[in-house]
Write a protein that holds these residues in place. Structure first.
Motif, PDB file in Angstrom:
ATOM      1  N   TYR A  63       6.856  -2.411   0.222  1.00 43.86           N
ATOM      2  CA  TYR A  63       7.188  -2.541  -1.199  1.00 43.86           C
ATOM      3  C   TYR A  63       8.669  -2.772  -1.471  1.00 43.86           C
ATOM      4  CZ  TYR A  63       2.458  -1.059  -2.307  1.00 43.86           C
ATOM      5  OH  TYR A  63       1.099  -0.986  -2.408  1.00 43.86           O
ATOM      6  N   ALA A 122       6.699   5.501   0.374  1.00 40.94           N
ATOM      7  CA  ALA A 122       5.504   4.691   0.622  1.00 40.94           C
ATOM      8  C   ALA A 122       5.117   4.615   2.097  1.00 40.94           C
ATOM      9  CB  ALA A 122       5.700   3.279   0.071  1.00 40.94           C
ATOM     10  N   PHE A 150      -0.658   2.079  -1.448  1.00 44.45           N
ATOM     11  CA  PHE A 150       0.776   2.407  -1.495  1.00 44.45           C
ATOM     12  C   PHE A 150       1.292   2.969  -0.181  1.00 44.45           C
ATOM     13  CE2 PHE A 150       4.430   5.089  -2.929  1.00 44.45           C
ATOM     14  CZ  PHE A 150       5.240   4.038  -3.325  1.00 44.45           C
ATOM     15  N   CYS A 151       0.654   4.002   0.340  1.00 46.30           N
ATOM     16  CA  CYS A 151       1.239   4.612   1.543  1.00 46.30           C
ATOM     17  C   CYS A 151       0.433   4.264   2.794  1.00 46.30           C
ATOM     18  CB  CYS A 151       1.443   6.116   1.380  1.00 46.30           C
ATOM     19  SG  CYS A 151      -0.028   7.111   1.533  1.00 46.30           S
ATOM     20  N   THR A 152       1.143   4.262   3.910  1.00 46.95           N
ATOM     21  CA  THR A 152       0.596   3.714   5.144  1.00 46.95           C
ATOM     22  C   THR A 152      -0.649   4.444   5.665  1.00 46.95           C
ATOM     23  OG1 THR A 152       2.843   3.068   5.691  1.00 46.95           O
ATOM     24  CG2 THR A 152       1.227   2.975   7.472  1.00 46.95           C
ATOM     25  N   PRO A 153      -0.628   5.763   5.791  1.00 47.80           N
ATOM     26  CA  PRO A 153      -1.776   6.411   6.435  1.00 47.80           C
ATOM     27  C   PRO A 153      -3.084   6.119   5.714  1.00 47.80           C
ATOM     28  CG  PRO A 153       0.054   7.962   6.200  1.00 47.80           C
ATOM     29  CD  PRO A 153       0.404   6.740   5.410  1.00 47.80           C
ATOM     30  N   GLY A 207       0.418  16.199   2.320  1.00 49.21           N
ATOM     31  CA  GLY A 207       1.834  15.939   2.508  1.00 49.21           C
ATOM     32  C   GLY A 207       2.095  14.793   3.460  1.00 49.21           C
ATOM     33  N   ASN A 208       1.122  14.507   4.315  1.00 51.03           N
ATOM     34  CA  ASN A 208       1.319  13.350   5.195  1.00 51.03           C
ATOM     35  C   ASN A 208       1.158  12.042   4.432  1.00 51.03           C
ATOM     36  OD1 ASN A 208       1.528  15.273   7.126  1.00 51.03           O
ATOM     37  ND2 ASN A 208      -0.008  14.401   8.510  1.00 51.03           N
ATOM     38  N   THR A 209       0.335  12.085   3.414  1.00 48.84           N
ATOM     39  CA  THR A 209       0.160  10.910   2.571  1.00 48.84           C
ATOM     40  C   THR A 209       0.835  11.156   1.234  1.00 48.84           C
ATOM     41  OG1 THR A 209      -1.984  11.822   1.985  1.00 48.84           O
ATOM     42  CG2 THR A 209      -1.947  10.047   3.611  1.00 48.84           C
ATOM     43  N   PHE A 210       0.973  10.086   0.460  1.00 52.10           N
ATOM     44  CA  PHE A 210       1.732  10.199  -0.786  1.00 52.10           C
ATOM     45  C   PHE A 210       1.000  11.038  -1.814  1.00 52.10           C
ATOM     46  CE2 PHE A 210       3.313   8.681  -4.879  1.00 52.10           C
ATOM     47  CZ  PHE A 210       4.680   8.724  -4.662  1.00 52.10           C
ATOM     48  N   ARG A 258       5.886   6.484   4.882  1.00 56.11           N
ATOM     49  CA  ARG A 258       5.653   7.744   5.615  1.00 56.11           C
ATOM     50  C   ARG A 258       6.202   7.682   7.039  1.00 56.11           C
ATOM     51  NH1 ARG A 258       5.046   9.941   1.019  1.00 56.11           N
ATOM     52  NH2 ARG A 258       4.051  11.841   1.785  1.00 56.11           N
ATOM     53  N   GLN A 278      -0.808   3.293  -9.158  1.00 58.41           N
ATOM     54  CA  GLN A 278      -0.358   4.014  -7.974  1.00 58.41           C
ATOM     55  C   GLN A 278       0.076   5.396  -8.416  1.00 58.41           C
ATOM     56  OE1 GLN A 278       2.792   1.418  -6.765  1.00 58.41           O
ATOM     57  NE2 GLN A 278       1.516   0.301  -5.327  1.00 58.41           N
ATOM     58  N   ARG A 289       2.249   8.828  -8.715  1.00 57.51           N
ATOM     59  CA  ARG A 289       3.680   9.062  -8.766  1.00 57.51           C
ATOM     60  C   ARG A 289       4.015  10.279  -7.911  1.00 57.51           C
ATOM     61  NH1 ARG A 289       4.446   9.049 -15.334  1.00 57.51           N
ATOM     62  NH2 ARG A 289       3.852   6.875 -15.683  1.00 57.51           N
ATOM     63  N   ASN A 290       5.241  10.298  -7.490  1.00 59.11           N
ATOM     64  CA  ASN A 290       5.686  11.484  -6.776  1.00 59.11           C
ATOM     65  C   ASN A 290       5.849  12.642  -7.749  1.00 59.11           C
ATOM     66  OD1 ASN A 290       6.711  12.489  -4.128  1.00 59.11           O
ATOM     67  ND2 ASN A 290       8.436  13.030  -5.415  1.00 59.11           N
ATOM     68  N   PHE A 315       3.490  11.749  14.973  1.00 60.30           N
ATOM     69  CA  PHE A 315       3.105  11.222  13.663  1.00 60.30           C
ATOM     70  C   PHE A 315       3.798   9.885  13.400  1.00 60.30           C
ATOM     71  CE2 PHE A 315       3.541  10.695   9.067  1.00 60.30           C
ATOM     72  CZ  PHE A 315       2.214  10.785   8.679  1.00 60.30           C
ATOM     73  N   TRP A 371      -0.554   2.423  12.802  1.00 54.87           N
ATOM     74  CA  TRP A 371      -1.262   1.942  11.607  1.00 54.87           C
ATOM     75  C   TRP A 371      -0.678   0.618  11.129  1.00 54.87           C
ATOM     76  CZ3 TRP A 371      -0.464   7.532   9.631  1.00 54.87           C
ATOM     77  CH2 TRP A 371      -1.552   8.331  10.016  1.00 54.87           C
ATOM     78  N   MET A 399       8.374  14.311   4.755  1.00 52.07           N
ATOM     79  CA  MET A 399       9.014  12.991   4.741  1.00 52.07           C
ATOM     80  C   MET A 399      10.486  13.179   4.385  1.00 52.07           C
ATOM     81  SD  MET A 399       6.539  11.251   5.656  1.00 52.07           S
ATOM     82  CE  MET A 399       5.056  12.191   6.040  1.00 52.07           C
TER      83      MET A 399
END
Lengths: 435, 912
Positions: B155, B44, A351-354, A393-396, B46, A194, A196-197, B87, B94, B65
């Motif tokens: 998570y 994670a 990992f991220c929702t979108p 930026g909307n996704t990780f 969003r 996954q 990392r930020n 959003f 989703w 975020m």
């Protein structure tokens, strides 16, 4: 000028006529640059030379390499900890096969570039993170590493200096996301792949929490010739603002698909017509993804543009890996988009929702449209998803952003096709139900 | 400080605060999933997107975020901006693609964070046309239900289970839109903190399995603030009842103690309240030895008759309330009162209290445990005896990761970044115990020895700190680490029953003090109210009390199974002798059946009272529901007996009165009941009671229609500030001691707790409750004997037929009451012993085989532990109904007929 001076990446392979191992590599001036860097230059001189050369990352993002190296705290770590130099050889971008070619045919140029890079940032451990399926490149690279070790170019006391470099190959378990540098680092550490930020950025805290540089194979392969021939020579190789050569590739219905090392800034049309042999008879080029699957479509109006970072970006796409996927007039843009979204949805790390939930929805809508089940309003849902998933930026990480690039541009350039599918309730590119 | 603007209103927070946390701290609504106040941000889900503007002129702004952003001075954000709202609704859309539409029949419904957030964002129309993904669920054991179809992939579960609690057997599997959270295969979740998944999961993937069986909604629960009776920590809980059954416990936030998490002994250990072993009727043993019940007056008369004897002994209990113990002491007189501790426990507990009260060391709260920078655990398997402390120690070892993150400019709330940067760097934790422990995995070093050896090691550490020179590297490295520490913490306890372990630990603390350090010292007691019994009075030893009973004295035994406290033969002599016995208890016991009069005592959930925890913090627990049948609080039984004896000095009518008398009688302690918690006269805004029932309570149902179709009148509560109805309030700013449940409009789940806090993870608006009875002196009391004799009788390998026994405690089963809670009974092992592989080989016993000994009751499963000293045997106490272990070597023989107990074995106590 010799082949080595016009084609620093591939020239020696052309001269030798096949994979270049140590003897041939050294006969062509190999490891002179690394030896010069390690024994005659300071790390900051090496970094400055690379900065001056305007070498930009060849993995797709085009970040200036020397600048990136400069982010690593110089000198030995105060706590005595190690720094890492990592090569991203995951190369899972659809349509992209340049790194495989480089590793298989010119493995010592990668090793030499990494020796120089490791010396420049003070890394004592280097990893080549290799795509799992790259069995052949792996065996070639392993052979080259053995040769370099035996010659004293790797391991303890590189070139007789007090600089040590432990050099290893890591074969990936196999996920597209491992090409994202921080996911790559997690995978290298044995964790889930996954991303990392950022921050922390890898030069501050990368592999195992230590300062780390990750660069693409082609990027490292450029480094020896820069040290050997100087930054000015490298900058002059480029036709436009960008420096050096670039390995361009073309796949699709052309007469001669393949890879060519050309001065960076060569135009799209020249690459396709001069090197790829033009379109096959009966097929017209409608659009292309300039740098792999995760870049926006370019269409007719863009074909005379120079393939460099700035020009392609100004046209609304990215040069990416510089390896084009061509869409001719027999290919349904909806189906191609569906195929691409299938790939990206499948390769989401989850990992991220979108990205995790949005891309499968997009894929499922595209499948409905392609198979004649599209409904009025579907394009609006696609537009909305494209906007919300795709905005950086909307996704990780940038996986979903990249995934949406071809879709968003397809919706823009080929919208008629999408609408026809919905209105007619079928794919107009299919005859008798077959594509 | 930083000023930041949210939708045009200005707020002030510490610069660098996480933006989501800062927004929630202003009590504003902003949906989120993956962030958790105790676990920080990973970015994670969003869900918490807001619009951030560059400056006042910027009208467009940028979606960001909140959980991954720092608050900077002058920052301008909008939660309400249309793009942000759209959003956020999209994120829910989703997440809901694959989430079942079964809220009405889902057990999480009504307290589901996902449900709340869905309503909050306004998503209501399904546009996704594809099939929902489905999973096969796993059997995760008796505690946790598993329903993966509901998962929204936030998570949080793995972050809590693995990262926070150190569990190994729950993971994230798969990738893309097929992420699975569970075990590699079906099986009991190993961690003793697994139950927190119920509250950590924002929807109904991980559910409270015993609670699910009741088909009860949160809004139909009648709840009150309570205190866990499982160990000496005294974690705060919400205890909830319906139809006379205690349905479940949830964590109740206490700023100094449990914060967001409790252990599974606490969460699942309370079903003894509903157990078939409950004593429900007053009974008198007739001449034929059979109990006759049904006549409370006759039982009281008989008890009074027994207590008219010239010699009366009262035996109290460390698991009974302060009020019950005090009422008994008053009834029988201090000189006839025994606190009910076993003699070995009494000695070690008295020493513990003496050190705590006079030693001059800081006694840390759980929060302060988390802040320690070097932790040394000496002689206490704290993961089994006080699990919440072990969880806090695990967090303490992470402090260095925050320091590292700070110097690397990684925000401290950025959980993955902080952990990834620190890798395996931890604060030093040293563990010296007699067996392997569940903290060993994060310990810098461990050493294993019997209590003599541990004492020696600890005294050597003290010596090393004072300038001696020892060769043992464990000793030298602990001493070095403690001397370098800024917030050193010593953790020990009474479970090995060896006061020298405590003395030697205190010696370390004094040695540190001599070096200008300020060590904190935590001593875990054995039971929930152990420390209260100590401060009450000295009292009789148990053996002298038993002797007097054997000699013919009458006895009152309060909530105590004496077979757990003394050797069986001496208890037999006392209970089978001439002395007559009145026994009060919650559940049946071997002691109870030998009494002449049995009086059914209220469980902690059926009465209001006080427990005193390891810090000597006196905490109030409130009656959740009125007891049924003949059950009454023990203090009330004792009051009634006293009043029939004409003893007005030992008789009270309300619990507040007895509490006040008990507090006033504490020697040298000045504590008023009001300082502990609100009393019966407390009213919100001067007029409203605190409602035990939510205002959505369903009211009349058909459940009891077979008895009466009339809705029963709500009972009147004369003893607490609560009402037995929906009438009243729960505004959230009342004292934290009387928050019955966590709920605010729009926030039906436990996530609503932030609305009760002054700021996220800060103290409660009305402050967390309880009062420490003892102010720790800043200097050691002059009376304290700091010169202990640590001369050690080296444990020598005994003759071939003997092993040195030592007690081990198991979080599931060693505690008397929770062991009778059916989920815990299913989770607990059968009786077992820990032995070294060499000894197992000598015995020809393999792991899982059975052994027995003439000196022990019953057979034991063999568990092999490399850390146990060869020549010794760890005996899991309580699992066979015995806690005291022989004080001499014992011979083990293989029991060929032994069958290990399986999970869900029919031999476990039947569920209620």
């Amino acid at each position: 000028m010799s082949l080595l001076e016009t084609k620093p990446l591939t020239g020696r392979v052309e001269e030798v006529g096949g994979p270049v191992f140590l003897e041939d590599y050294e006969a062509g001036g190999g490891y002179v640059a690394a030896k010069k860097a390690v024994t005659q230059m300071t790390p900051s001189e090496v970094i400055d030379e690379v900065k001056d050369s305007n070498l930009r990352g060849r993995g797709g993002a085009g970040f200036p390499t020397g600048t990136k190296w400069g982010f690593v705290p110089p000198g030995p770590s105060p706590d005595g900890g190690v720094k890492y130099l990592v090569c991203n050889g995951d190369e899972m971008e659809p349509g992209t096969f340049k790194d495989r070619w480089l590793i298989s045919n010119n493995p010592h140029s990668l090793i030499e570039g990494m020796v120089i890079g490791a010396y420049a940032i003070g890394a004592t451990k280097a990893y080549v993170f290799l795509r799992g399926e790259y069995f052949e490149p792996k065996s070639k690279l392993a052979k080259a590493i053995d040769e370099a070790k035996a010659a004293g170019y790797l391991g303890e006391g590189v070139f007789g200096s007090d600089f040590d470099l432990d050099f290893r190959i890591h074969s990936s378990g196999g996920r597209y996301i491992c090409g994202e540098e921080t996911a790559l680092l997690n995978a290298l550490e044995g964790k889930r792949a996954q991303p990392r930020n950022k921050p922390p950025f890898p030069p501050a805290s990368g592999a195992w929490g230590r300062p780390t540089i990750v660069n693409n194979v082609e990027t490292y392969c450029n480094v020896p010739s820069i040290i050997q021939n100087g930054a000015d020579w490298f900058r002059d190789l480029g036709l436009t603002e960008d420096a050096g050569t670039k390995i361009y590739g073309v796949s699709g219905r052309v007469n001669n698909p393949g890879l060519w090392e050309l001065p960076i800034g060569t135009t799209i049309r020249e690459i396709i017509d001069e090197y790829a042999g033009g379109m096959q008879d009966g097929f017209r080029l409608r659009g292309l993804l300039p740098g792999g699957a995760s870049t926006d479509f370019l269409v007719e109006e863009h074909f005379d543009l120079a393939m460099d970072y700035g020009t392609i970006q100004a046209a609304g796409s990215r040069m990416g890996t510089g390896t084009m996927i061509l869409m001719d007039d027999s290919i349904c843009p909806v189906d191609m988009s569906r195929n691409l979204q299938h790939f990206f949805a499948q390769e989401s790390c989850g990992f991220c929702t979108p990205c995790r939930e949005g891309l499968p929805w997009v894929e499922s809508l595209l499948l409905d449209i392609e198979e004649g089940r599209g409904q009025p309003g579907d394009l609006e849902i696609l537009d909305q998803n494209a906007q919300y998933i795709g905005a950086p930026g909307n996704t990780f990480c940038l996986h979903a952003t990249g995934a949406i690039e071809p879709l968003q541009s397809a919706l823009k350039y080929f919208r008629d096709d999408f609408e026809r599918h919905i209105v007619e309730g079928r794919c107009p590119y299919r005859t008798n139900g077959n594509a | 400080m930083a000023t930041f603007t949210v939708d045009g209103k200005q707020y002030e927070v510490e610069a660098g605060t996480n933006l989501l946390q800062a927004i929630l701290s202003q009590s504003l609504d902003l949906p989120y999933f993956c962030w958790h106040p105790a676990m920080g941000s990973v970015g994670a889900c969003r869900q918490c997107a807001v619009i951030q503007y560059q400056d006042a002129e910027d009208e467009r702004g940028r979606l960001t975020m909140a959980c991954m952003t720092d608050v900077q001075d002058g920052m301008i954000v909008s939660v309400e901006a249309a793009h942000a709202k759209d959003f956020r609704a999209s994120v829910i859309e989703w997440l809901m693609e694959n989430h079942p539409h079964d809220c009405p029949v889902c057990e999480e419904g009504g307290e589901c964070h996902l449900q709340d957030m869905t309503v909050m964002t306004g998503h209501s129309v399904r546009r996704y046309r594809d099939k929902k993904r489905t999973w096969e669920n796993q059997d995760l054991g008796p505690f946790i239900g598993h329903e993966m179809n509901r998962c929204i992939t936030c998570y949080r579960c793995v972050r809590f289970y693995q990262d926070y609690a150190g569990g190994k057997d729950l993971g994230a599997f798969g990738s893309r839109s097929r992420m699975f959270f569970g075990r590699v295969e079906d099986g009991v979740l190993e961690s003793e903190f697994a139950g927190n998944l119920v509250e950590v999961c924002p929807t109904g993937v991980f559910t409270d399995k015993p609670f699910s069986q009741h088909y009860t909604r949160k809004w139909d629960l009648q709840s009150a603030a309570s205190v866990c009776p499982g160990c000496s920590v005294g974690c705060n809980t919400f205890a909830s009842e319906r139809y006379g059954v205690l349905k479940r416990l949830h964590n109740r936030y206490h700023n100094d103690l449990n914060k967001y998490f409790i252990c599974d002994r606490g969460r699942f250990g309370s079903h003894f309240v509903n157990s078939q072993q409950r004593v429900r009727h007053a009974a008198v043993k007739a001449n034929d030895g059979v109990f006759e019940y049904g006549d409370v007056n006759a039982a009281l008369d008989r008890a009074v008759e027994i207590l008219k004897h010239e010699d009366v002994v009262g035996i109290g209990s460390p698991r009974a309330s302060m009020e019950a113990n005090y009422a008994l002491r008053q009834l029988v007189g201090e000189e006839n009162f025994c606190r009910g501790l076993s003699d070995s426990e009494r000695i070690v507990t008295d020493q513990a209290c003496s050190i705590l009260m006079k030693g001059g060391f800081k006694v840390p709260t759980v929060t302060e445990v988390e802040a320690a920078d070097v932790v040394v655990v000496i002689g206490e398997d704290i993961s089994n005896t006080a699990p919440r402390i072990a969880l806090a120690i695990r967090q303490a070892t992470r402090n260095v990761s925050f320091e590292m993150a700070e110097s690397a400019n990684i925000p401290l709330w950025q959980d993955a970044g902080v952990r990834g940067h620190a890798q395996h760097q931890r604060n030093a934790l040293y563990v010296a115990t007699s067996n392997s422990t569940r903290l060993d995995d994060i310990a810098e070093a461990t050493v294993n020895a019997l209590s003599d050896g541990i004492t020696q090691i600890a005294s050597q550490i003290a010596g090393q700190i004072s300038g001696e020179s020892h060769e043992n590297t464990f000793v030298t490295s602990v001493a070095e680490a403690l001397l370098a520490a800024e917030r050193p913490l010593l953790v020990t306890g009474t479970s090995l029953r060896d006061p020298n372990v405590l003395n030697a630990t205190a010696a370390i603390a004094w040695a540190l003090r001599a070096k200008e350090k300020e060590p904190a010292m935590l001593i875990a007691g054995s039971e929930v109210n152990t420390f209260n019994t100590v401060v009450t009075c000295e009292g009789l030893t148990l053996n002298s009390a038993l002797t007097r009973i054997a000699d013919g004295a009458s006895a009152v035994i309060l909530e105590n199974d004496l077979y757990r406290r003394a050797q069986s033969d001496s208890v037999d002599r006392a209970l089978e002798g001439d002395g007559e016995v009145v026994a009060l208890d919650v559940v049946e016991s071997e002691t109870l059946v030998k009494a002449n009069v049995v009086l059914p005592a209220a469980s902690y959930a059926e009465q209001t009272g006080t427990f005193v925890n390891y810090e000597t913090r006196a905490q109030r627990f409130y009656q959740v529901f009125q007891p049924q049948d003949d059950i009454q609080p023990a203090w009330r039984w004792l009051s009634k007996i006293a009043s029939r004896l004409g003893r007005t000095d030992a008789s009270w009518t309300t619990v507040d009165e007895v509490s006040r008398s008990a507090l006033a009688a504490l020697p040298g302690i000045d504590a008023s009941l009001e300082e502990l918690a609100p009393t019966k006269d407390f009213r919100i805004e001067g007029e409203h009671r605190v409602a035990r029932q939510t205002h959505r309570y369903s009211g009349r149902t058909a459940m009891n229609a077979d008895v009466s179709v009339h809705e029963p009148k709500a009972p009147v509560d004369d003893e607490t500030p609560y009402s037995y109805s929906m009438e009243g309030q729960n505004p959230g700013d009342q004292s934290g001691s009387v928050i019955p449940y966590s709920w605010t409009p729009g926030w039906n789940s436990n996530q609503s707790i932030f609305k009760f806090q002054a700021e996220v993870s800060g103290d409660l608006l009305g402050q967390s409750g309880g009062k420490r009875l003892f102010a720790v002196p800043s200097e050691p009391d002059a009376e304290v004997d700091k010169e202990f004799d640590f001369s050690v009788t080296q444990p020598t390998r005994p003759a071939a037929d003997g092993l040195v026994p030592f007690p081990i405690h198991d979080v599931f089963g060693s505690d008397e009451l929770s062991a009778q809670s059916w989920p815990v009974a299913q989770r607990a092992k059968g009786p077992y012993v820990l032995i070294h592989p060499d000894d197992a080989a000598v015995l020809s016993a393999s792991a899982g085989s059975g052994v027995r000994s003439d000196a022990l009751v019953g057979s034991f499963e063999v568990v092999i532990d490399d850390c146990v000293q060869s020549g010794s045997v760890g005996i899991a106490v309580g699992l066979n109904g015995r806690v005291e272990i022989p004080d001499r070597t014992i011979a083990l023989v293989v029991d060929p007929d032994f069958e290990p107990r399986q999970l869900g074995d029919a031999r476990v106590i039947a569920k209620s």
